[in-house]
Design an enzyme around this catalytic site. Sequence first.
Site, PDB file in Angstrom:
ATOM      1  N   SER A   1      -2.599 -13.971  17.349  1.00  0.00           N
ATOM      2  CA  SER A   1      -1.438 -13.314  16.735  1.00  0.00           C
ATOM      3  C   SER A   1      -0.362 -13.013  17.783  1.00  0.00           C
ATOM      4  O   SER A   1      -0.652 -12.529  18.876  1.00  0.00           O
ATOM      5  CB  SER A   1      -1.867 -12.003  16.069  1.00  0.00           C
ATOM      6  OG  SER A   1      -0.729 -11.290  15.661  1.00  0.00           O
TER       7      SER A   1
ATOM      8  N   LYS B   1      -4.297 -10.672   3.486  1.00  0.00           N
ATOM      9  CA  LYS B   1      -2.994 -10.356   2.894  1.00  0.00           C
ATOM     10  C   LYS B   1      -3.045 -10.134   1.377  1.00  0.00           C
ATOM     11  O   LYS B   1      -2.277  -9.341   0.853  1.00  0.00           O
ATOM     12  CB  LYS B   1      -1.975 -11.475   3.217  1.00  0.00           C
ATOM     13  CG  LYS B   1      -1.591 -11.513   4.693  1.00  0.00           C
ATOM     14  CD  LYS B   1      -0.646 -12.657   5.009  1.00  0.00           C
ATOM     15  CE  LYS B   1       0.781 -12.273   4.788  1.00  0.00           C
ATOM     16  NZ  LYS B   1       1.724 -13.213   5.475  1.00  0.00           N
TER      17      LYS B   1
ATOM     18  N   ASP C   1       7.293  -3.894  -5.631  1.00  0.00           N
ATOM     19  CA  ASP C   1       7.445  -4.985  -6.612  1.00  0.00           C
ATOM     20  C   ASP C   1       7.403  -6.340  -5.933  1.00  0.00           C
ATOM     21  O   ASP C   1       6.809  -7.284  -6.437  1.00  0.00           O
ATOM     22  CB  ASP C   1       8.786  -4.859  -7.347  1.00  0.00           C
ATOM     23  CG  ASP C   1       8.775  -3.703  -8.329  1.00  0.00           C
ATOM     24  OD1 ASP C   1       7.679  -3.154  -8.580  1.00  0.00           O
ATOM     25  OD2 ASP C   1       9.862  -3.345  -8.824  1.00  0.00           O
TER      26      ASP C   1
ATOM     27  N   ASN D   1       2.110  -7.881   3.885  1.00  0.00           N
ATOM     28  CA  ASN D   1       1.996  -8.092   5.332  1.00  0.00           C
ATOM     29  C   ASN D   1       2.278  -6.819   6.114  1.00  0.00           C
ATOM     30  O   ASN D   1       2.106  -6.786   7.327  1.00  0.00           O
ATOM     31  CB  ASN D   1       2.940  -9.212   5.801  1.00  0.00           C
ATOM     32  CG  ASN D   1       4.389  -8.802   5.744  1.00  0.00           C
ATOM     33  OD1 ASN D   1       4.760  -7.915   4.974  1.00  0.00           O
ATOM     34  ND2 ASN D   1       5.216  -9.418   6.552  1.00  0.00           N
TER      35      ASN D   1
ATOM     36  N   ASP E   1       7.882 -10.778   4.368  1.00  0.00           N
ATOM     37  CA  ASP E   1       8.004 -12.198   4.749  1.00  0.00           C
ATOM     38  C   ASP E   1       9.275 -12.826   4.165  1.00  0.00           C
ATOM     39  O   ASP E   1       9.950 -13.623   4.832  1.00  0.00           O
ATOM     40  CB  ASP E   1       6.780 -12.998   4.281  1.00  0.00           C
ATOM     41  CG  ASP E   1       5.545 -12.722   5.117  1.00  0.00           C
ATOM     42  OD1 ASP E   1       5.692 -12.381   6.305  1.00  0.00           O
ATOM     43  OD2 ASP E   1       4.429 -12.840   4.580  1.00  0.00           O
TER      44      ASP E   1
ATOM     45  N   GLY F   1       2.053 -22.866  -1.398  1.00  0.00           N
ATOM     46  CA  GLY F   1       1.014 -21.941  -0.950  1.00  0.00           C
ATOM     47  C   GLY F   1       1.577 -20.530  -0.816  1.00  0.00           C
ATOM     48  O   GLY F   1       2.614 -20.195  -1.398  1.00  0.00           O
ATOM     49  N   GLY F   2       0.893 -19.715  -0.022  1.00  0.00           N
ATOM     50  CA  GLY F   2       1.298 -18.318   0.143  1.00  0.00           C
ATOM     51  C   GLY F   2       2.698 -18.179   0.722  1.00  0.00           C
ATOM     52  O   GLY F   2       3.492 -17.352   0.258  1.00  0.00           O
ATOM     53  N   ALA F   3       3.027 -18.990   1.706  1.00  0.00           N
ATOM     54  CA  ALA F   3       4.347 -18.889   2.337  1.00  0.00           C
ATOM     55  C   ALA F   3       5.436 -19.269   1.340  1.00  0.00           C
ATOM     56  O   ALA F   3       6.525 -18.674   1.327  1.00  0.00           O
ATOM     57  CB  ALA F   3       4.409 -19.794   3.559  1.00  0.00           C
TER      58      ALA F   3
ATOM     59  N   TYR G   1       6.764 -22.872  13.488  1.00  0.00           N
ATOM     60  CA  TYR G   1       7.522 -22.596  14.719  1.00  0.00           C
ATOM     61  C   TYR G   1       6.815 -23.087  15.980  1.00  0.00           C
ATOM     62  O   TYR G   1       7.285 -22.854  17.101  1.00  0.00           O
ATOM     63  CB  TYR G   1       7.893 -21.108  14.838  1.00  0.00           C
ATOM     64  CG  TYR G   1       6.697 -20.189  14.906  1.00  0.00           C
ATOM     65  CD1 TYR G   1       6.014 -19.963  16.087  1.00  0.00           C
ATOM     66  CD2 TYR G   1       6.252 -19.551  13.757  1.00  0.00           C
ATOM     67  CE1 TYR G   1       4.918 -19.135  16.135  1.00  0.00           C
ATOM     68  CE2 TYR G   1       5.148 -18.718  13.794  1.00  0.00           C
ATOM     69  CZ  TYR G   1       4.496 -18.517  14.987  1.00  0.00           C
ATOM     70  OH  TYR G   1       3.393 -17.700  15.011  1.00  0.00           O
TER      71      TYR G   1
HETATM   72  P1  ATR Z   1       0.138 -20.809   3.353  1.00  0.00           P
HETATM   73  O1  ATR Z   1      -0.374 -19.509   2.810  1.00  0.00           O
HETATM   74  O2  ATR Z   1       0.389 -20.793   4.827  1.00  0.00           O
HETATM   75  O3  ATR Z   1       1.293 -21.363   2.595  1.00  0.00           O
HETATM   76  P2  ATR Z   1      -1.762 -22.510   1.978  1.00  0.00           P
HETATM   77  O4  ATR Z   1      -1.803 -21.595   0.814  1.00  0.00           O
HETATM   78  O5  ATR Z   1      -3.034 -23.111   2.446  1.00  0.00           O
HETATM   79  O6  ATR Z   1      -1.128 -21.802   3.236  1.00  0.00           O
HETATM   80  O7  ATR Z   1      -0.700 -23.681   1.681  1.00  0.00           O
HETATM   81  C1  ATR Z   1      -0.478 -24.725   2.549  1.00  0.00           C
HETATM   82  C2  ATR Z   1       0.585 -25.627   1.953  1.00  0.00           C
HETATM   83  O8  ATR Z   1       0.655 -26.825   2.749  1.00  0.00           O
HETATM   84  C3  ATR Z   1       0.284 -26.084   0.538  1.00  0.00           C
HETATM   85  O9  ATR Z   1       1.505 -26.291  -0.146  1.00  0.00           O
HETATM   86  C4  ATR Z   1      -0.439 -27.404   0.777  1.00  0.00           C
HETATM   87  O10 ATR Z   1      -0.446 -28.306  -0.323  1.00  0.00           O
HETATM   88  P3  ATR Z   1      -1.662 -28.241  -1.404  1.00  0.00           P
HETATM   89  O11 ATR Z   1      -1.344 -27.093  -2.301  1.00  0.00           O
HETATM   90  O12 ATR Z   1      -1.595 -29.552  -2.071  1.00  0.00           O
HETATM   91  O13 ATR Z   1      -2.917 -28.058  -0.602  1.00  0.00           O
HETATM   92  C5  ATR Z   1       0.383 -27.950   1.901  1.00  0.00           C
HETATM   93  N1  ATR Z   1      -0.338 -28.992   2.644  1.00  0.00           N
HETATM   94  C6  ATR Z   1      -1.321 -28.825   3.538  1.00  0.00           C
HETATM   95  N2  ATR Z   1      -1.758 -30.014   4.002  1.00  0.00           N
HETATM   96  C7  ATR Z   1      -1.016 -30.967   3.370  1.00  0.00           C
HETATM   97  C8  ATR Z   1      -0.957 -32.401   3.416  1.00  0.00           C
HETATM   98  N3  ATR Z   1      -1.760 -33.096   4.228  1.00  0.00           N
HETATM   99  N4  ATR Z   1      -0.050 -33.036   2.630  1.00  0.00           N
HETATM  100  C9  ATR Z   1       0.765 -32.344   1.816  1.00  0.00           C
HETATM  101  N5  ATR Z   1       0.771 -30.989   1.727  1.00  0.00           N
HETATM  102  C10 ATR Z   1      -0.096 -30.311   2.498  1.00  0.00           C
END
Ligand code: ATR
Length: 278
Positions: A19, A70, A82, A91, A107, A135-137, A224
């Site tokens: 971290s 998280k 909210d 976070n 975030d 995903g989460g981000a 980053y």
């Molecule tokens: P975070 O919380 O950091 O967003 P996550 O929930 O694991 O992490 O999401 C990762 C993101 O990267 C997702 O959108 C994932 O796509 P999937 O939902 O299909 O898994 C995407 N991702 C990771 N590896 C990938 C790959 N090889 N090709 C395309 N998308 C990928």
Amino acid sequence: MSEAKIPLAGVIGSPIEHSKSPALHGHWLQRYGIKGHYVPMNIAHDALEDCLRALPKMGFVGVNVTIPHKETVLNIADSVTDRAALIGAANTLTFNEDGKIYADNTDGYGFIENLKQGAPNWDPKAGPAAVLGAGGASRAVLSALLDAGVERILLANRTKARSEALKAEFGARISVFDWVHANTMIEETNTVVNTTSLGMQGNAPLNVSLEGLRPETVVTDIVYAPLETEFLKTAREAGCTTVDGLGMLLYQAAPGFERWFGQRPEVDEDLRQAVLSA
Ligand code: ATR
């Protein structure tokens, strides 16, 4: 004689050794001459609630939360903002005097402040935004873009069902595209955001073609490390304004620092360097 309280804060996660948050907050504590401490804490899932309840009693004023806690902290917190509820994750936790836990998510704030700083002419209303990843981000990015006034967001993810689920939650301003059409989706947009982990050191590059990209488009990446991903490099070479992901990390930390230590901290080049060299 009563002792002056030294405020404690930190970051909880597992693993936690990579971290950057201790270096970030440590830099600010030193810069503002604040007698406080910010510590990394590796806390297992099973121990999470007990630890969170104990921290306020030990002099902690709050903590940042990272993977894998998280989402879980929302069920433990006594109140949830909210935006944390909408994003489905927190976070930043602040402990009240009575030990109650207040959960927030900064975030999205970090994302938008970084974008505004890196692309001062960015206009949320100038056209649709394209978001890669669900995903989460992505949840934090979508909520921030919608809040900023972006009228339409085009969303593509490798697993289309995740994009559909986000559309169901975030509403009609989101249009879902197939991952294989991500390159054509980008052509009509004013803002492009990579929220996937692709392009990060050790991962495959993001292989979405930027061929049709207009030079007016602002392109940003939440990755980053490296600071300039291949994706950003290609966009920069196409004449676009690009914004790297480090600032999102720096700005998301500021509201917590201010709440815990009573000082609004500045994000500047010194801080970037301190975090990069940590
Ligand atoms: P975070 O919380 O950091 O967003 P996550 O929930 O694991 O992490 O999401 C990762 C993101 O990267 C997702 O959108 C994932 O796509 P999937 O939902 O299909 O898994 C995407 N991702 C990771 N590896 C990938 C790959 N090889 N090709 C395309 N998308 C990928």
